[in-house]
Write a protein that holds these residues in place. Structure first.
Motif: not given
Length: 172
Positions: A48-50, A53, A56
């Motif tokens: 769900k993270s925007k 990469e 994250t």
């Protein structure tokens, strides 16, 4: 946990636990529960993270390392108040079967903390009583008394997760 009145699924496990002897079941419980809520899993965060990469991935790895550190610190704290090490061999939301170097009598009141997961640290605790000791295995049967809803939920989720894993492994 009696054979006739079983209403919860149970599984065979090998989990660490710590215990303390209580004067009576009316005594206050020391362990107040796993107060750290899990609002989002690492997998949900990644999906769900925007964020980029790389960011994250860095945050997920940092979270994993922090969980390990907290787990190690938490275990030392519990061993002061809960000085009796146990090995849980079977678990359900009704109680556990465990092995101990210490001898107990039926009716002895204990408070247990069970390590459902070491990393991240997941605990469940309850006070209860020794029902008996199985003559063939030497395992003590322990019945939970006044198991809080959050601890019951943690145990039920753990049991279902382990059952799913056993089913997956048996199909391979």
């Amino acid at each position: 946990m009696s054979e006739e009145k079983r209403s919860f699924s149970r599984i065979q496990v090998r989990l660490k636990a710590q215990a303390r002897v209580m004067e009576s079941l009316d005594s206050a419980q020391l362990f107040t529960g796993d107060a750290m809520p899990q609002p989002i899993t690492r997998e949900d965060f990644v999906h769900k993270s925007k964020l980029p990469e790389e960011v994250t991935g860095f945050l997920v790895e940092m979270d994993r390392k922090l969980d390990q550190i907290i787990s190690m610190l938490g275990q030392d704290t519990f061993k002061v108040d809960f000085s009796l090490p146990l090995e849980v061999m079977e678990i359900s939301a009704a109680g556990v079967k465990f092995r101990s170097a210490r001898q107990f009598e039926p009716g002895d009141a204990l408070e247990l903390i069970i390590y459902l997961s070491q990393t991240p640290l997941r605990l469940a605790g309850s006070k209860g009583r020794i029902l008996d000791q199985e003559p063939d295995t030497g395992l003590y049967r322990f019945e939970f008394v006044d198991l809080r809803g959050s601890d019951m939920e943690a145990i039920v989720q753990f049991v279902f997760k382990e059952q799913r894993e056993q089913i997956r492994n048996s199909k391979m």
